[in-house]
Motif scaffolding. Structure first.
Motif, short mmCIF file in Angstrom:
data_model
loop_
_atom_site.label_atom_id
_atom_site.label_comp_id
_atom_site.label_asym_id
_atom_site.label_seq_id
_atom_site.Cartn_x
_atom_site.Cartn_y
_atom_site.Cartn_z
N LYS A 97 0.44 -1.41 -0.19
CA LYS A 97 0.22 0.26 -0.22
C LYS A 97 1.09 1.15 0.38
N VAL A 98 1.90 1.70 0.15
CA VAL A 98 2.73 2.58 0.99
C VAL A 98 3.29 2.75 -0.25
N LEU A 99 3.85 1.57 -0.90
CA LEU A 99 5.11 1.82 -2.31
C LEU A 99 4.35 1.69 -3.44
N GLY A 100 2.87 1.39 -3.10
CA GLY A 100 1.79 1.32 -4.55
C GLY A 100 1.69 2.87 -5.21
N SER A 101 1.94 3.50 -3.75
CA SER A 101 0.91 5.09 -4.15
C SER A 101 2.37 5.58 -5.19
#
Length: 975
Positions: free
Chosen positions: A575-579
């Protein structure tokens, strides 16, 4: 002999030293030999030097006539220093492999300040196309002299002198034949700023009134001629594989011992039938079954007969191998040998083809600025230019390993190889080796490629793949994932962005030029381009900082994970890196759109014919769009792909990969869609006694299959051990324990050991330990694959430490390799991203995914040990793990003896007994064969032994007793 010496060079000294080892700090000089040529007068010097420490016993075998008594009675180094210095004066020294002598002299006799010229360096510059530059090879190839395998310092000085004379004579003869070209002496003085003062430059000028008749031993042939003479044998090609029965064809010339094998004929027939019926087949042909012989025979005859019938599509075969080394072996040895025996060598064309990046580009070489700044760079530039100047050479893989290291070519190769995007073969006007190979494809009957090239065959406009033999087909199991993967590399993308302003030419410059050519239809906004580039760079750096703040990397290895299925403690990273990845993706699109709009608005609907700038910018835009698409796909969770994030161990770069799991479909779609016949062949295609796993994985469920029984008596010719007293691979004492065991084994066996590692850090750690253990000995430790040939020298004690690239493709028969070790079983880590994807999305168990690849790799590794009927030895697994299921399955699949768990001391205590038994058995076989054929044993034994790559030598028969020698010991007795 010395009285007959003549030298082209004057006021030089040829010098050679013999030492007790290869490390100057722990080894000693024990002999010095020198030949001085001063004002045309030749004098010589030689002396033995009494060693302070122990001299390895093999030194006495290496140095002809040298005895321990003689050596220990010699003077010490301190006593001979003054007379050595007096003899050498300040005259330049010529040494073959001058770096070796330079290191030993600087450490042991630092008073010697003479300039040292390296005759290996001279040989590499004058004849860069040679594979070897060692003294033995040069004597053999460029002189008519016979080089003795055993060495003494003064003898090697004589050989070095004659080699230098020969090199210069050959160079001047070439210049005489081609007077239109400038002489090398002229070129160095006018075109290379830093080579005017190169030590060899002044000697390249041919002396006035030079008479080459004084150097009758010089061989002026550029290429060594095939010495094998064949008798005329009638051959009926319509017999195909039945020709294998005709031993008079294959033993013609007497260069190798051929014996007909029914199994080889049977699977050669299967290959032919598969070709003629245009089908697909899997053939497992164990090591020694003659698979290469079988398929090259069919490829040669089928292409020849169809060529006669003018059936163009069926007069061409593609052979795909796993590695470039195997390509070279086929092209340089196997195919020419078989074609010559079949008398087709002048009727068929064959060659190898590799990806563009494997070849030198003359244009890029001439523009490479980093080669212009110093003597080392100038020497590398000179070497590479001379290598490829006539278009006869240019395959980087074929450059001598010594030359690659000596000229530090690795620094420059990425800047001088052919660029896959910019290289336009059909338009190239340079004498380019790749262009020559490209143009040869159309009329080539047998073309050898590698699997990587097969996966994206880029030369279809010249040669369509109609019939293919996929040798080492097992490699497709794992490699297909890489073949069909898409990846975004932050490092490569930053290099791509650099091209906007710093390219040669830059994208900006090409845009401006294109705009001018079409009447300045656009306003090129440099600042806007730079703004968009900087935005992407910032987003890449934000991601790298995120990785660092998360502390993803632990230790010295890169971090890898399946992005959507990370381990439990990293569940939140998606979730953190996806954005952040999404922001990076979105920042690429405006740059793509801006440049794409520029070229659309500049050219509008005008017809573009061959405009280079337009083509280059269009290619650039396509790369930007591809990067956007890869990131877009990466962010989409899918059960059909493994999405892999890899972060560099130093947080310098990262890679995002989309790896398809359904590789079988892609094999059929991208590799084999329009192929008429396909033969998969390997020594290891079955897993758990079945082809089914391999066939399903590659999407070949309906392919036929054929199994060849094992050729060798593995149960009695090998022993398999698993150590039980060195601990696990990740324990603190493991490296020291296995290093000591490897060293002790090398002492027992006089080397000839291959140690394979799943992990490069362990290999380097063992290498460091062995460097300490081998100091003061003649044991050599090598880590480069090109050093494998050193195993074949019976006078050298060699240990090869290999990485995963050594697991297969190593073909060293006979006594040269009789012990193979493996650091640990090649299990997948439970965190291996593709494994996590398969076990999660396809609901398979760990062993279902792990064991097939483990089985294939270990079978390949075990196969390095036995390459012929006379081979024997130990296969030792240093850390066998704790899974008894895996060990028992391996016992079944390896087809050899039971795997015996044993401590190191037990193995070392039994090793000599076992090896002597195997050697005695080999001697018996040869003696019995000679007796059976009524051949004189004394005259024929050594030739037979050499033919089978055995190191044993018969040196006399006395009172019906046979006396043999093998390196450091002798065996006598009635055999």
């Amino acid at each position: 002999m010395l009285e007959q010496l003549t030298s082209i060079l004057d006021n030089v000294i040829y010098l050679d030293i013999e030492t007790t080892g290869i490390d100057e700090k722990s080894s000693e000089i024990i002999e010095i030999g020198a030949i001085k040529i001063k004002n045309g007068i030749i004098t010589t010097y030689k002396t033995l030097i009494r060693p302070r420490g122990r001299v390895p016993i093999e030194i006495y075998n290496l140095c002809t006539g040298l005895t321990e008594k003689e050596l220990l009675g010699a003077r010490s180094l301190n006593l001979i220093k003054s007379e050595v210095l007096e003899f050498l004066e300040d005259i330049p020294l010529i040494c073959h492999n001058g770096n070796f002598e330079r290191r030993f002299l600087e450490y042991n006799i630092p008073e010697i300040k003479n300039k040292i010229l390296d005759s290996m360096e001279l040989a590499a510059i004058l004849e860069p196309w040679k594979k070897e530059f060692n003294l033995d090879s040069l004597v053999k190839e460029i002189t008519s002299l016979n080089k003795n395998e055993l060495h003494r310092a003064l003898d090697d000085c004589i050989d070095t002198l004659k080699v230098v004379n020969s090199l210069l004579c050959r160079q001047w003869a070439r210049e005489e034949q081609n007077k239109k070209k400038k002489t090398l002496y002229f070129v160095l003085n006018n075109d290379y700023n830093y080579l005017k003062k190169w030590e060899w430059t002044k000697y390249l000028l041919k002396p006035p009134f030079f008479i080459d008749e004084d150097y009758t031993y010089v061989n002026y042939e550029e290429y060594s001629k095939d010495q094998v003479k064949l008798k005329k044998v009638e051959i009926d090609y319509s017999l195909y594989e039945e020709l294998l029965k005709h031993e008079d064809i294959w033993n013609n010339g007497g260069d190798f011992g051929y014996q007909y094998r029914k199994d080889q004929k049977e699977f050669s027939k299967k290959i032919r039938e598969n070709f003629e019926k245009q089908e697909r087949i899997f053939i497992e042909a164990p090591t020694g079954s003659g698979k290469t012989f079988a398929y090259v025979l069919i490829a040669a005859i089928e292409t020849y007969l169809n060529k006669q019938k003018n059936r163009k599509d069926d007069s061409s075969f593609i052979i795909s191998t796993n590695t470039k080394e195997l390509q070279n072996q086929l092209i340089e040895r196997d195919i020419p040998t078989i074609l010559k025996k079949l008398r087709l060598d002048d009727k068929l064309n064959y060659g190898a083809m590799k990806g563009k990046g494997n070849y030198l580009c003359i244009d890029r070489l001439n523009k490479c600025e980093s080669l212009e700044f110093d003597e080392k760079g100038n020497l590398a530039l000179l070497f590479l230019r001379r290598l490829c100047e006539d278009g006869k050479y240019g395959d980087i893989e074929n450059i001598s390993y010594w030359a690659q290291k000596h000229f530090e070519l690795d620094k420059y190769l990425k800047d001088v190889n052919c660029d896959s995007e910019q290289c336009k073969l059909e338009k190239c006007i340079k004498p380019c080796y790749l262009r020559t190979r490209y143009n040869d494809l159309r009329n080539e009957n047998i073309t050898v490629i590698n699997h990587s090239l097969l996966s994206c065959w880029p030369y279809c406009e010249k040669k369509k793949i109609n019939h293919i033999i996929i040798d080492e087909g097992h490699n497709l199991m794992e490699k297909c994932y890489d073949f069909f993967a898409e990846e975004f590399s932050s490092f490569e993308f930053l290099e791509l962005l650099d091209m906007i302003e710093k390219g040669h030419p830059s994208i900006l410059a090409m845009l401006l030029n294109l705009n001018a050519s079409f009447g300045f239809r656009e306003t090129i906004e440099k600042d806007k381009l730079n703004y968009l580039v900087n935005d992407i760079v910032v987003n890449i750096n934000i991601l790298i900082n995120d990785f660092r703040s998360m502390r993803l990397v632990s230790g010295e290895y890169n971090f890898t994970t399946e992005f959507f299925i990370p381990r439990e403690d990293l569940q939140g990273i998606t979730k953190v890196l996806g954005s952040e990845i999404s922001v990076l993706k979105e920042s690429i699109y405006p740059l793509y759109k801006l440049i794409n709009d520029y070229i659309s608005n500049i050219t509008q609907d005008d017809e573009i014919n061959g405009d280079t700038d337009y083509k280059n910018i269009s290619d650039y835009v396509a790369k930007l769009k591809s990067a956007f698409d890869i990131l877009d796909k990466f962010l989409e969770k899918s059960t059909y792909y493994a999405k892999i994030l890899e972060v560099d161990s130093e947080y310098k770069t990262f890679v995002l990969k989309n790896i398809p799991l359904n590789v079988g479909e892609l094999v059929n779609e991208h590799m084999l869609k329009e192929v008429k016949s396909t033969t998969f062949i390997s020594a290891t295609l079955r897993i758990e006694n079945s082809f089914n796993r391999m066939k399903r994985h590659l999407g070949q469920n309906n392919a036929k299959e054929f199994l060849i029984p094992s050729t060798f008596d593995l149960k009695n010719r090998t022993k398999i051990f698993a150590l039980n007293n060195v601990g696990r691979y990740d324990e603190s004492g493991f490296i020291k324990k296995i290093s000591k065991f490897i060293f002790n084994t090398a002492q027992k066996l006089n080397g000839h050991i291959l140690v394979l590692f799943n992990n490069n850090a362990r290999r380097l750690a063992v290498n460091e330990e062995l460097e300490i253990l081998t100091r003061g000995t003649k044991i050599e430790v090598h880590t480069n694959k090109k050093s494998i040939g050193a195993l074949n020298d019976k006078n050298r004690i060699v240990i090869i430490l290999g990485s995963k690239g050594f697991f297969e493709g190593i073909d060293v028969p006979g006594d040269a390799l009789n012990c193979v070790m493996l650091d640990k079983l090649p299990n997948y880590s439970p965190e291996f991203p593709i494994l996590r994807a398969i076990t999660t999305y396809q609901k398979k168990g760990y062993q279902d995914v792990n064991y097939p690849q483990l089985c294939i790799k270990v079978k390949q590794i075990y196969g390095r040990l036995i390459r012929s009927t006379f081979d024997y030895g130990y296969f030792i697994i240093l850390d066998p793990g704790q899974n008894s299921y895996t060990i028992r399955n391996l016992e079944r699949d390896l087809g050899g003896p039971n795997i015996e768990f044993a401590p190191t001391n037990k193995i070392l205590s039994e090793i000599e007994f076992n090896y002597n038994n195997w050697k005695r058995n080999n001697i018996n076989i040869i003696l019995n064969n000679l007796k059976k054929n009524n051949k004189n044993i004394e005259q024929n034994f050594n030739n037979e032994a050499k033919k089978h790559k055995m190191f044993w030598e018969l040196y006399k028969i006395e009172n019906e007793q046979y006396y043999f020698k093998n390196m450091n010991f002798k065996l006598k007795g009635k055999i």
